[in-house]
Design a protein around this motif. Structure first.
Motif, mmCIF file in Angstrom:
data_model
loop_
_atom_site.group_PDB
_atom_site.id
_atom_site.type_symbol
_atom_site.label_atom_id
_atom_site.label_comp_id
_atom_site.label_asym_id
_atom_site.label_seq_id
_atom_site.Cartn_x
_atom_site.Cartn_y
_atom_site.Cartn_z
ATOM 1 N N LEU A 90 0.842 -0.264 8.344
ATOM 2 C CA LEU A 90 2.020 -0.356 7.765
ATOM 3 C C LEU A 90 3.508 -0.077 8.576
ATOM 4 O O LEU A 90 4.578 -0.673 8.700
ATOM 5 N N VAL A 100 7.182 -0.920 7.634
ATOM 6 C CA VAL A 100 7.175 -0.536 6.280
ATOM 7 C C VAL A 100 7.545 1.085 6.221
ATOM 8 O O VAL A 100 6.952 1.689 6.652
ATOM 9 N N GLN A 101 8.803 1.319 5.423
ATOM 10 C CA GLN A 101 9.152 2.413 5.319
ATOM 11 C C GLN A 101 8.000 3.555 4.182
ATOM 12 O O GLN A 101 7.531 2.900 3.481
ATOM 13 N N GLU A 106 8.752 5.061 1.819
ATOM 14 C CA GLU A 106 9.106 4.847 0.178
ATOM 15 C C GLU A 106 8.539 3.496 -0.376
ATOM 16 O O GLU A 106 8.495 3.318 -1.352
ATOM 17 N N ASP A 107 8.257 2.689 0.444
ATOM 18 C CA ASP A 107 7.625 1.137 0.087
ATOM 19 C C ASP A 107 6.071 1.349 0.354
ATOM 20 O O ASP A 107 5.490 0.362 0.109
ATOM 21 N N ALA A 108 5.439 2.202 1.200
ATOM 22 C CA ALA A 108 4.245 2.232 1.497
ATOM 23 C C ALA A 108 3.102 1.948 0.566
ATOM 24 O O ALA A 108 2.302 1.232 0.507
ATOM 25 N N ALA A 115 3.405 0.840 -2.482
ATOM 26 C CA ALA A 115 3.214 -0.764 -3.031
ATOM 27 C C ALA A 115 2.687 -1.704 -2.220
ATOM 28 O O ALA A 115 2.012 -2.712 -2.444
ATOM 29 N N ALA A 116 3.040 -1.494 -0.865
ATOM 30 C CA ALA A 116 2.976 -2.580 0.116
ATOM 31 C C ALA A 116 1.222 -2.290 0.793
ATOM 32 O O ALA A 116 0.569 -3.509 1.345
ATOM 33 N N ASP A 160 -3.682 5.858 -6.991
ATOM 34 C CA ASP A 160 -2.268 5.779 -6.442
ATOM 35 C C ASP A 160 -1.684 7.398 -6.347
ATOM 36 O O ASP A 160 -1.096 7.664 -5.624
ATOM 37 N N THR A 166 12.917 -1.143 12.079
ATOM 38 C CA THR A 166 13.868 -1.811 11.065
ATOM 39 C C THR A 166 13.566 -3.203 11.481
ATOM 40 O O THR A 166 14.043 -3.683 12.579
#
Length: 281
Positions: A230, A235-236, A238-240, A242-243, A250, A273
């Motif tokens: 990721l 992928v940051q 905070e998004d990991a 869900a990604a 979870d 980025t």
């Protein structure tokens, strides 16, 4: 804080297991013809004394020592009750008693930190404990769940106490002091000894077999691998959640993601980025 200890039950001849509360931690007892060894010591010196008395009543031979599988309170803080015997643990356990959280943990458990004692015979890699007709191997296969995981191997009984390198009752505890990248290699040291009839006794939960151990090794490795992937995609943190494609629930993954991202950042791996091209380019 509620402390308790279940009666010792025999897993294989001369190999016993009890469970100590809080934290439902496995307490082991290995009995030979001339001596017995306790595996992990509970959460306080008083609980350690209770474990010692219960183990002595079962063993039928003198207790000659105790070994701590790693530095977490539920395994370590009862070791003072065995300080007149030979006590074993990884050499990193000495410094662990100086950690800032120790005073807070002992206060919560109801005793002063000056009652704690480190192992009086620390090991770097391995030691052999003679119990007469049986010997026990104490081995540090490398960093994993903590910096100082020690595995307790009873070759003739084909039993291995793994500490928290393996857990059965819940997902493995991948806390801030774990070494996520190295953990699978430490498990490989155990798996290299495992036969079809080997009994693996984890730090929490019921004994398991080699299929369970191989599966959990792969799941731990997959967490690090997925975070690495990721980050490579930009992928940051905070998004990991869900990604990613995760092997654990979870809640477990949400707790370990900041740790994993920080450990990969220490290796120079950070998400870049992704620049978006303008239309027509």
């Amino acid at each position: 804080m509620q402390f308790s200890l279940t009666p010792f039950t025999e897993l294989r001849p001369g190999i016993w297991r009890a469970v100590a509360q809080p934290a439902s931690v496995t307490i082991g007892l290995v009995v030979g013809s001339t001596g017995a060894l306790v595996v992990d010591a509970g959460s306080s010196p008083d609980q350690g004394a209770e474990i010692r008395a219960a183990a002595a009543a079962v063993a039928g031979v003198p207790l000659v020592g105790a070994v701590v599988t790693h530095a977490h309170f539920d395994h370590y803080y009862g070791l003072a009750a065995f300080d007149d015997l030979t006590t074993y643990g990884h050499e990193s356990l000495l410094a662990a008693l100086e950690a800032p959280q120790v005073a807070e943990e002992t206060a919560g458990l109801g005793f002063a930190p000056d009652r704690l004692r480190p192992p009086n015979k620390p090991l770097a890699l391995a030691r052999l404990v003679d119990l007469g007709d049986r010997h026990v191997e104490l081995v540090h296969f490398g960093r994993g769940h903590t910096a100082g995981d020690v595995v307790v191997i009873v070759p003739d009984a084909r039993v291995i106490f793994t500490g928290d390198l393996l857990e059965q009752s819940a997902p493995p505890a991948m806390g801030p002091d774990c070494f996520l990248k190295e953990w699978p290699a430490a498990l490989d040291g155990i798996l290299g000894l495992v036969r079809e009839d080997t009994l693996l006794v984890p730090g929490h939960g019921e004994p398991v077999d080699r299929v369970f151990a191989f599966t959990q090794r792969a799941e731990i490795s997959a967490v690090y691998g997925q975070v690495d992937y990721l980050i490579g995609r930009g992928v940051q943190l905070e998004d990991a959640l869900a990604a990613g494609d995760w092997q654990f629930d979870d809640e477990t993954i949400a707790a370990v993601l900041p740790i994993a991202y920080a450990q990969l950042a220490a290796e120079g791996k950070v998400p870049r980025t992704q620049l978006r091209l303008l239309p027509g380019h």
